[in-house]
Design a protein around this motif. Structure first.
Motif, mmCIF file in Angstrom:
data_model
loop_
_atom_site.group_PDB
_atom_site.id
_atom_site.type_symbol
_atom_site.label_atom_id
_atom_site.label_comp_id
_atom_site.label_asym_id
_atom_site.label_seq_id
_atom_site.Cartn_x
_atom_site.Cartn_y
_atom_site.Cartn_z
ATOM 1 N N VAL A 91 1.139 -1.023 -0.155
ATOM 2 C CA VAL A 91 -0.133 0.211 -0.261
ATOM 3 C C VAL A 91 0.406 1.152 -0.040
ATOM 4 O O VAL A 91 0.405 2.195 -0.309
ATOM 5 C CB VAL A 91 -1.131 -0.481 1.519
ATOM 6 C CG1 VAL A 91 -2.032 0.813 1.173
ATOM 7 C CG2 VAL A 91 -2.020 -1.503 1.491
ATOM 8 N N GLY A 92 2.165 0.513 0.702
ATOM 9 C CA GLY A 92 3.338 2.434 0.671
ATOM 10 C C GLY A 92 3.853 1.907 -0.966
ATOM 11 O O GLY A 92 3.299 1.800 -1.663
ATOM 12 N N LYS A 93 5.079 1.582 0.032
ATOM 13 C CA LYS A 93 6.657 2.082 -1.213
ATOM 14 C C LYS A 93 7.280 0.576 -1.323
ATOM 15 O O LYS A 93 7.539 0.784 0.536
ATOM 16 C CB LYS A 93 6.958 3.549 -1.357
ATOM 17 C CG LYS A 93 7.999 3.355 -2.975
ATOM 18 C CD LYS A 93 9.170 4.296 -2.441
ATOM 19 C CE LYS A 93 8.605 5.353 -2.731
ATOM 20 N NZ LYS A 93 9.483 7.025 -3.560
ATOM 21 N N LEU A 94 7.652 -0.761 -1.962
ATOM 22 C CA LEU A 94 8.439 -1.246 -0.874
ATOM 23 C C LEU A 94 9.166 -0.932 -2.935
ATOM 24 O O LEU A 94 8.960 -1.492 -3.783
ATOM 25 C CB LEU A 94 7.785 -2.995 -0.931
ATOM 26 C CG LEU A 94 8.756 -3.781 -1.028
ATOM 27 C CD1 LEU A 94 9.721 -4.035 0.125
ATOM 28 C CD2 LEU A 94 8.089 -5.263 -1.193
ATOM 29 N N ILE A 95 10.777 -1.500 -1.506
ATOM 30 C CA ILE A 95 11.982 -1.104 -3.214
ATOM 31 C C ILE A 95 12.754 -2.539 -2.463
ATOM 32 O O ILE A 95 13.555 -2.441 -1.787
ATOM 33 C CB ILE A 95 12.677 -0.082 -2.761
ATOM 34 C CG1 ILE A 95 12.143 1.141 -2.833
ATOM 35 C CG2 ILE A 95 13.779 0.180 -3.947
ATOM 36 C CD1 ILE A 95 12.799 2.257 -2.155
ATOM 37 N N PHE A 96 13.178 -3.068 -3.508
ATOM 38 C CA PHE A 96 14.525 -3.986 -4.491
ATOM 39 C C PHE A 96 15.728 -3.787 -4.361
ATOM 40 O O PHE A 96 15.397 -3.496 -5.561
ATOM 41 C CB PHE A 96 13.586 -5.215 -4.696
ATOM 42 C CG PHE A 96 12.466 -6.250 -4.296
ATOM 43 C CD1 PHE A 96 12.859 -7.064 -3.336
ATOM 44 C CD2 PHE A 96 11.319 -5.664 -4.409
ATOM 45 C CE1 PHE A 96 11.765 -8.412 -2.803
ATOM 46 C CE2 PHE A 96 10.202 -6.510 -4.212
ATOM 47 C CZ PHE A 96 9.958 -7.856 -2.834
ATOM 48 N N PRO A 97 15.958 -3.433 -3.760
ATOM 49 C CA PRO A 97 17.835 -2.796 -4.191
ATOM 50 C C PRO A 97 18.560 -2.978 -4.095
ATOM 51 O O PRO A 97 18.541 -4.336 -5.020
ATOM 52 C CB PRO A 97 17.254 -1.925 -3.044
ATOM 53 C CG PRO A 97 17.689 -2.846 -1.480
ATOM 54 C CD PRO A 97 16.432 -3.258 -2.634
ATOM 55 N N ALA A 98 19.715 -2.465 -5.967
ATOM 56 C CA ALA A 98 20.508 -3.323 -5.790
ATOM 57 C C ALA A 98 21.742 -3.492 -5.565
ATOM 58 O O ALA A 98 22.280 -4.391 -5.939
ATOM 59 C CB ALA A 98 20.455 -2.307 -8.023
ATOM 60 N N ILE A 118 8.969 -1.598 -6.448
ATOM 61 C CA ILE A 118 10.474 -0.816 -6.843
ATOM 62 C C ILE A 118 11.941 -2.038 -7.159
ATOM 63 O O ILE A 118 11.893 -2.797 -6.189
ATOM 64 C CB ILE A 118 10.457 0.121 -6.661
ATOM 65 C CG1 ILE A 118 9.651 1.611 -6.923
ATOM 66 C CG2 ILE A 118 11.982 0.410 -7.403
ATOM 67 C CD1 ILE A 118 9.871 2.690 -5.790
ATOM 68 N N ILE A 119 12.036 -2.119 -8.378
ATOM 69 C CA ILE A 119 12.645 -3.428 -8.391
ATOM 70 C C ILE A 119 13.900 -2.428 -9.469
ATOM 71 O O ILE A 119 13.778 -2.028 -10.774
ATOM 72 C CB ILE A 119 12.491 -4.819 -9.405
ATOM 73 C CG1 ILE A 119 11.363 -5.227 -8.791
ATOM 74 C CG2 ILE A 119 14.050 -5.533 -9.020
ATOM 75 C CD1 ILE A 119 10.488 -6.692 -9.771
ATOM 76 N N GLU A 120 15.206 -2.424 -8.350
ATOM 77 C CA GLU A 120 15.832 -1.585 -8.455
ATOM 78 C C GLU A 120 16.812 -2.174 -9.378
ATOM 79 O O GLU A 120 17.329 -2.775 -9.717
ATOM 80 C CB GLU A 120 17.162 -0.851 -7.777
ATOM 81 C CG GLU A 120 16.091 0.408 -7.377
ATOM 82 C CD GLU A 120 16.906 0.804 -5.802
ATOM 83 O OE1 GLU A 120 18.652 0.200 -5.909
ATOM 84 O OE2 GLU A 120 16.647 2.247 -5.442
ATOM 85 N N GLU A 121 17.442 -1.078 -10.485
ATOM 86 C CA GLU A 121 18.671 -2.244 -12.127
ATOM 87 C C GLU A 121 19.644 -2.745 -11.059
ATOM 88 O O GLU A 121 20.572 -1.789 -10.359
ATOM 89 C CB GLU A 121 19.210 -1.083 -12.713
ATOM 90 C CG GLU A 121 19.451 -1.585 -14.286
ATOM 91 C CD GLU A 121 20.570 -0.260 -14.772
ATOM 92 O OE1 GLU A 121 21.495 -0.831 -16.229
ATOM 93 O OE2 GLU A 121 19.506 0.478 -15.206
ATOM 94 N N LEU A 122 20.586 -4.172 -11.646
ATOM 95 C CA LEU A 122 21.716 -3.811 -10.900
ATOM 96 C C LEU A 122 22.803 -3.406 -12.189
ATOM 97 O O LEU A 122 22.060 -2.398 -13.066
ATOM 98 C CB LEU A 122 21.519 -5.800 -11.499
ATOM 99 C CG LEU A 122 20.792 -6.231 -10.481
ATOM 100 C CD1 LEU A 122 20.881 -7.871 -10.892
ATOM 101 C CD2 LEU A 122 20.761 -6.212 -8.876
ATOM 102 N N SER A 123 23.931 -3.362 -11.772
ATOM 103 C CA SER A 123 25.201 -2.520 -12.060
ATOM 104 C C SER A 123 24.395 -2.866 -14.055
ATOM 105 O O SER A 123 24.601 -3.913 -14.635
ATOM 106 C CB SER A 123 26.498 -3.446 -11.961
ATOM 107 O OG SER A 123 27.219 -2.627 -12.554
ATOM 108 N N SER A 124 24.943 -1.763 -14.226
ATOM 109 C CA SER A 124 24.756 -1.471 -15.725
ATOM 110 C C SER A 124 25.700 -2.474 -16.761
ATOM 111 O O SER A 124 26.454 -2.903 -18.423
ATOM 112 C CB SER A 124 25.623 -0.337 -16.830
ATOM 113 O OG SER A 124 26.058 0.087 -15.770
#
Length: 168
Positions: free
Chosen positions: A69-76, A96-102
């Protein structure tokens, strides 16, 4: 573009962003600090709260489901392989699922994030009480094993645009 309640005030037939998330700029807290009882309750990220997924295991079981309901982040940063087993995921806030290293190769099996949906029963989605679209306040059948986005947003940064142009 993130939509606000004011921009969508004339849309009575759709889910809208929740006003309790309008000021969601406070620092995020670790998932582990939320003291969830993973096998006894629906894991609900509260409206107006930002939570960063941290974990010490490679498998989490949300027996009763996940409701963001709020915000959930899966950090890189610091990501390692994780499988989440759950009967459903509801997103009424931000997911949010953050991008792994480019510079990394895809796929990175040591950092893979998987969702495994379980169950044979039909699931009822009940919208947040402050949702302006009232159709699902008493529940809407969303079938079995649903991933539902209702007024919220997904931001899944799967591949670097520097190494693989997926959209033009």
């Amino acid at each position: 573009h993130e939509y606000t309640q004011a921009e969508n005030q004339n849309h009575n037939d759709m889910f809208l962003p929740l006003s309790c998330n309008d000021e969601l700029s406070s620092p995020c807290v670790p998932f582990s600090s939320m003291n969830f009882h993973l096998e006894e309750e629906i894991i609900e990220i509260p409206c107006g709260k930002c939570v960063v997924m941290d974990y010490t295991t490679d498998h989490l079981v949300f027996t009763k489901g996940l409701n963001v309901v709020g915000k959930l982040i899966f950090p890189a940063a610091g990501r390692k392989a994780l499988q989440i087993t759950t009967p459903f995921v509801f997103v009424q806030g931000g997911f949010i699922i953050e991008e792994l290293s480019s510079s990394s190769k895809i796929p990175q099996l040591d950092k893979i994030l998987q969702f495994h949906f379980i169950g044979t029963d039909s699931i009822q989605f009940i919208s947040h009480p402050s949702q302006s679209y009232t159709k699902c306040r008493s529940g809407c059948d969303v079938s079995k094993k649903p991933f539902v986005v209702a007024g919220g947003f997904l931001n899944i940064q799967g591949m670097s645009s520097n190494t693989c142009s997926t959209w033009k």
